[in-house]
Design a protein around this motif. Structure first.
Motif, PDB file in Angstrom:
ATOM      1  N   VAL A 132      78.350  79.391  23.645  1.00  0.00           N
ATOM      2  CA  VAL A 132      78.810  78.219  22.902  1.00  0.00           C
ATOM      3  C   VAL A 132      80.086  78.592  22.153  1.00  0.00           C
ATOM      4  CG1 VAL A 132      76.489  77.262  22.587  1.00  0.00           C
ATOM      5  CG2 VAL A 132      77.450  78.787  20.839  1.00  0.00           C
ATOM      6  N   ALA A 133      80.859  77.575  21.800  1.00  0.00           N
ATOM      7  CA  ALA A 133      82.047  77.771  20.967  1.00  0.00           C
ATOM      8  C   ALA A 133      82.190  76.557  20.063  1.00  0.00           C
ATOM      9  CB  ALA A 133      83.287  77.973  21.826  1.00  0.00           C
ATOM     10  N   VAL A 134      82.943  76.722  18.982  1.00  0.00           N
ATOM     11  CA  VAL A 134      83.038  75.677  17.958  1.00  0.00           C
ATOM     12  C   VAL A 134      84.491  75.433  17.584  1.00  0.00           C
ATOM     13  CG1 VAL A 134      82.313  74.924  15.651  1.00  0.00           C
ATOM     14  CG2 VAL A 134      80.830  76.455  16.999  1.00  0.00           C
ATOM     15  N   VAL A 135      84.942  74.200  17.759  1.00  0.00           N
ATOM     16  CA  VAL A 135      86.205  73.764  17.157  1.00  0.00           C
ATOM     17  C   VAL A 135      85.847  73.249  15.769  1.00  0.00           C
ATOM     18  CG1 VAL A 135      88.152  72.161  17.262  1.00  0.00           C
ATOM     19  CG2 VAL A 135      87.272  73.199  19.361  1.00  0.00           C
ATOM     20  N   ALA A 136      86.097  74.069  14.760  1.00  0.00           N
ATOM     21  CA  ALA A 136      85.819  73.695  13.370  1.00  0.00           C
ATOM     22  C   ALA A 136      87.094  73.085  12.794  1.00  0.00           C
ATOM     23  CB  ALA A 136      85.402  74.929  12.570  1.00  0.00           C
ATOM     24  N   LEU A 137      87.033  71.797  12.459  1.00  0.00           N
ATOM     25  CA  LEU A 137      88.211  71.045  12.031  1.00  0.00           C
ATOM     26  C   LEU A 137      88.010  70.601  10.593  1.00  0.00           C
ATOM     27  CD1 LEU A 137      90.782  70.226  13.641  1.00  0.00           C
ATOM     28  CD2 LEU A 137      89.699  67.989  13.983  1.00  0.00           C
ATOM     29  N   ASP A 138      88.933  70.997   9.720  1.00  0.00           N
ATOM     30  CA  ASP A 138      88.764  70.649   8.304  1.00  0.00           C
ATOM     31  C   ASP A 138      89.394  69.285   8.006  1.00  0.00           C
ATOM     32  OD1 ASP A 138      91.500  71.051   8.028  1.00  0.00           O
ATOM     33  OD2 ASP A 138      91.319  72.784   6.703  1.00  0.00           O
ATOM     34  N   ASP A 139      89.319  68.872   6.734  1.00  0.00           N
ATOM     35  CA  ASP A 139      89.804  67.538   6.372  1.00  0.00           C
ATOM     36  C   ASP A 139      91.327  67.454   6.323  1.00  0.00           C
ATOM     37  OD1 ASP A 139      90.234  69.027   4.086  1.00  0.00           O
ATOM     38  OD2 ASP A 139      88.876  67.868   2.809  1.00  0.00           O
ATOM     39  N   ARG A 140      92.008  68.577   6.570  1.00  0.00           N
ATOM     40  CA  ARG A 140      93.466  68.570   6.690  1.00  0.00           C
ATOM     41  C   ARG A 140      93.893  68.684   8.154  1.00  0.00           C
ATOM     42  NH1 ARG A 140      95.142  73.275   2.628  1.00  0.00           N
ATOM     43  NH2 ARG A 140      97.197  72.853   3.529  1.00  0.00           N
ATOM     44  N   ASN A 141      92.946  68.459   9.057  1.00  0.00           N
ATOM     45  CA  ASN A 141      93.190  68.492  10.505  1.00  0.00           C
ATOM     46  C   ASN A 141      93.665  69.866  10.967  1.00  0.00           C
ATOM     47  OD1 ASN A 141      92.737  66.751  12.695  1.00  0.00           O
ATOM     48  ND2 ASN A 141      94.926  66.527  13.039  1.00  0.00           N
ATOM     49  N   GLU A 169      83.550  94.904  17.534  1.00  0.00           N
ATOM     50  CA  GLU A 169      84.815  94.166  17.545  1.00  0.00           C
ATOM     51  C   GLU A 169      84.931  93.160  16.409  1.00  0.00           C
ATOM     52  OE1 GLU A 169      83.871  94.948  21.979  1.00  0.00           O
ATOM     53  OE2 GLU A 169      82.768  94.433  20.145  1.00  0.00           O
ATOM     54  N   GLU A 170      83.795  92.793  15.792  1.00  0.00           N
ATOM     55  CA  GLU A 170      83.836  91.762  14.753  1.00  0.00           C
ATOM     56  C   GLU A 170      84.244  92.305  13.381  1.00  0.00           C
ATOM     57  OE1 GLU A 170      79.960  90.050  14.932  1.00  0.00           O
ATOM     58  OE2 GLU A 170      80.490  88.708  16.589  1.00  0.00           O
ATOM     59  N   ILE A 171      84.298  93.618  13.243  1.00  0.00           N
ATOM     60  CA  ILE A 171      84.658  94.194  11.949  1.00  0.00           C
ATOM     61  C   ILE A 171      86.131  93.905  11.664  1.00  0.00           C
ATOM     62  CG2 ILE A 171      84.961  96.350  10.648  1.00  0.00           C
ATOM     63  CD1 ILE A 171      82.556  97.465  12.187  1.00  0.00           C
ATOM     64  N   GLY A 172      86.382  93.298  10.499  1.00  0.00           N
ATOM     65  CA  GLY A 172      87.757  93.060  10.076  1.00  0.00           C
ATOM     66  C   GLY A 172      88.471  91.954  10.833  1.00  0.00           C
ATOM     67  N   MET A 173      87.728  91.060  11.498  1.00  0.00           N
ATOM     68  CA  MET A 173      88.382  89.968  12.226  1.00  0.00           C
ATOM     69  C   MET A 173      89.113  89.053  11.252  1.00  0.00           C
ATOM     70  SD  MET A 173      85.850  88.455  15.194  1.00  0.00           S
ATOM     71  CE  MET A 173      84.674  87.850  13.979  1.00  0.00           C
ATOM     72  N   PRO A 174      90.421  88.832  11.451  1.00  0.00           N
ATOM     73  CA  PRO A 174      91.109  87.850  10.610  1.00  0.00           C
ATOM     74  C   PRO A 174      90.690  86.441  10.978  1.00  0.00           C
ATOM     75  CG  PRO A 174      92.627  88.794  12.212  1.00  0.00           C
ATOM     76  CD  PRO A 174      91.329  89.519  12.374  1.00  0.00           C
ATOM     77  N   VAL A 175      90.547  85.591   9.978  1.00  0.00           N
ATOM     78  CA  VAL A 175      90.199  84.188  10.170  1.00  0.00           C
ATOM     79  C   VAL A 175      91.317  83.354   9.552  1.00  0.00           C
ATOM     80  CG1 VAL A 175      88.547  82.365   9.612  1.00  0.00           C
ATOM     81  CG2 VAL A 175      87.727  84.668  10.141  1.00  0.00           C
ATOM     82  N   VAL A 176      91.881  82.417  10.330  1.00  0.00           N
ATOM     83  CA  VAL A 176      93.004  81.619   9.844  1.00  0.00           C
ATOM     84  C   VAL A 176      92.756  80.142  10.136  1.00  0.00           C
ATOM     85  CG1 VAL A 176      94.653  83.511  10.173  1.00  0.00           C
ATOM     86  CG2 VAL A 176      94.325  81.834  12.002  1.00  0.00           C
ATOM     87  N   TRP A 177      93.462  79.293   9.404  1.00  0.00           N
ATOM     88  CA  TRP A 177      93.454  77.855   9.640  1.00  0.00           C
ATOM     89  C   TRP A 177      94.814  77.453  10.185  1.00  0.00           C
ATOM     90  CZ3 TRP A 177      89.150  74.979   9.374  1.00  0.00           C
ATOM     91  CH2 TRP A 177      88.067  75.493   8.654  1.00  0.00           C
ATOM     92  N   VAL A 178      94.810  76.783  11.326  1.00  0.00           N
ATOM     93  CA  VAL A 178      96.040  76.391  11.996  1.00  0.00           C
ATOM     94  C   VAL A 178      96.032  74.876  12.191  1.00  0.00           C
ATOM     95  CG1 VAL A 178      97.445  76.679  14.078  1.00  0.00           C
ATOM     96  CG2 VAL A 178      96.105  78.612  13.200  1.00  0.00           C
ATOM     97  N   PHE A 208      81.575  72.629  20.862  1.00  0.00           N
ATOM     98  CA  PHE A 208      81.262  71.595  19.881  1.00  0.00           C
ATOM     99  C   PHE A 208      82.457  71.347  18.966  1.00  0.00           C
ATOM    100  CE2 PHE A 208      77.165  73.375  21.011  1.00  0.00           C
ATOM    101  CZ  PHE A 208      76.349  72.263  21.110  1.00  0.00           C
ATOM    102  N   LEU A 209      82.520  70.130  18.446  1.00  0.00           N
ATOM    103  CA  LEU A 209      83.426  69.807  17.345  1.00  0.00           C
ATOM    104  C   LEU A 209      82.590  69.767  16.077  1.00  0.00           C
ATOM    105  CD1 LEU A 209      86.271  68.873  16.364  1.00  0.00           C
ATOM    106  CD2 LEU A 209      85.409  66.534  16.608  1.00  0.00           C
ATOM    107  N   ALA A 210      82.991  70.559  15.092  1.00  0.00           N
ATOM    108  CA  ALA A 210      82.277  70.619  13.810  1.00  0.00           C
ATOM    109  C   ALA A 210      83.214  70.137  12.705  1.00  0.00           C
ATOM    110  CB  ALA A 210      81.812  72.049  13.525  1.00  0.00           C
ATOM    111  N   ARG A 211      82.724  69.177  11.914  1.00  0.00           N
ATOM    112  CA  ARG A 211      83.510  68.659  10.779  1.00  0.00           C
ATOM    113  C   ARG A 211      82.616  68.577   9.544  1.00  0.00           C
ATOM    114  NH1 ARG A 211      85.521  63.167  12.580  1.00  0.00           N
ATOM    115  NH2 ARG A 211      83.549  63.203  13.743  1.00  0.00           N
ATOM    116  N   GLY A 212      83.213  68.202   8.436  1.00  0.00           N
ATOM    117  CA  GLY A 212      82.469  68.226   7.184  1.00  0.00           C
ATOM    118  C   GLY A 212      82.150  69.651   6.792  1.00  0.00           C
ATOM    119  N   LEU A 213      83.191  70.474   6.763  1.00  0.00           N
ATOM    120  CA  LEU A 213      83.016  71.915   6.599  1.00  0.00           C
ATOM    121  C   LEU A 213      82.927  72.332   5.132  1.00  0.00           C
ATOM    122  CD1 LEU A 213      85.701  73.016   9.204  1.00  0.00           C
ATOM    123  CD2 LEU A 213      83.228  72.935   9.551  1.00  0.00           C
TER     124      LEU A 213
END
Length: 203
Positions: free
Chosen positions: A50-59, A149-158, A129-134
């Protein structure tokens, strides 16, 4: 002809398993072909993901970067994971992966698209999936320990439109990420009203 993928299974005359692992197996099937001929088909069986497109309220879409050894690249990806809990609904698997990999929860879930990632060589199925209301999970509630591989993974909002540009420019290569980003952008045209529910049947 109606343009829709349909299930079909041609007769398997013989099958040989060459390797069996936790996530994948490798096998060769001898398949009966039209004209009463047969051909060997090598492929990888996979437990699915599975994978998740997590979309915030700023798109903006949440992306994380992970090392992928087979392709020797650091790839920008969606939160994703294996369907490795027997009987777990896929939306619950996706919610678990979003929490574990990115420390976010979502209140609204939709099925964005279903992929057969490489149907000429693997039976892997990926539901995105599309996930909103984050909302971010507070530090004290996080109980998942990253490893390998998950150690130190950077997480960004684009911004979603910028992510689309990066896919089309060849800067994002992970297939669920590319497909999910483009699908989310297309689905945003009608405010996501055409999306299927999170528990929609799979092919």
């Amino acid at each position: 002809m109606k343009i829709v993928d349909v299930p079909e299974e041609w007769e398997v005359l013989a099958s040989t398993e060459h390797f069996s692992g936790r996530v994948i197996s490798v096998r060769t099937d001898r398949v009966r072909m039209p004209g009463d001929t047969s051909a060997d088909r090598d492929y990888v069986t996979h437990i699915g993901s599975v994978a998740v497109v997590a979309l915030d309220d700023r798109n903006r879409v949440l992306l994380l970067r992970q090392y992928r050894h087979p392709v020797r690249h650091l790839l920008w990806e969606l939160p994703a994971g294996l369907r490795d809990v027997k009987g777990e609904p896929t939306v619950e698997t996706a919610a678990r992966e979003l929490a574990e990999e990115a420390a976010y929860r979502a209140t609204t879930w939709h099925t964005l698209l279903d992929l057969m990632s490489s149907p000429g060589m693997s039976d892997e199925r990926v539901r995105i999936f599309l996930a909103r209301g984050l909302s971010e999970i507070p530090e004290e509630e996080r109980d998942f320990q990253h490893c390998h591989e998950e150690i130190g993974m950077p997480v960004v909002w684009v911004p979603l439109a910028e992510a689309v540009e990066k896919v089309l420019a060849g800067e994002i290569h992970n297939s669920p990420a590319a497909a999910g980003i483009l699908a989310a952008y297309a689905a945003s045209a009608d405010g996501f009203t055409s999306l299927r529910p999170a528990d929609a049947p799979e092919a």
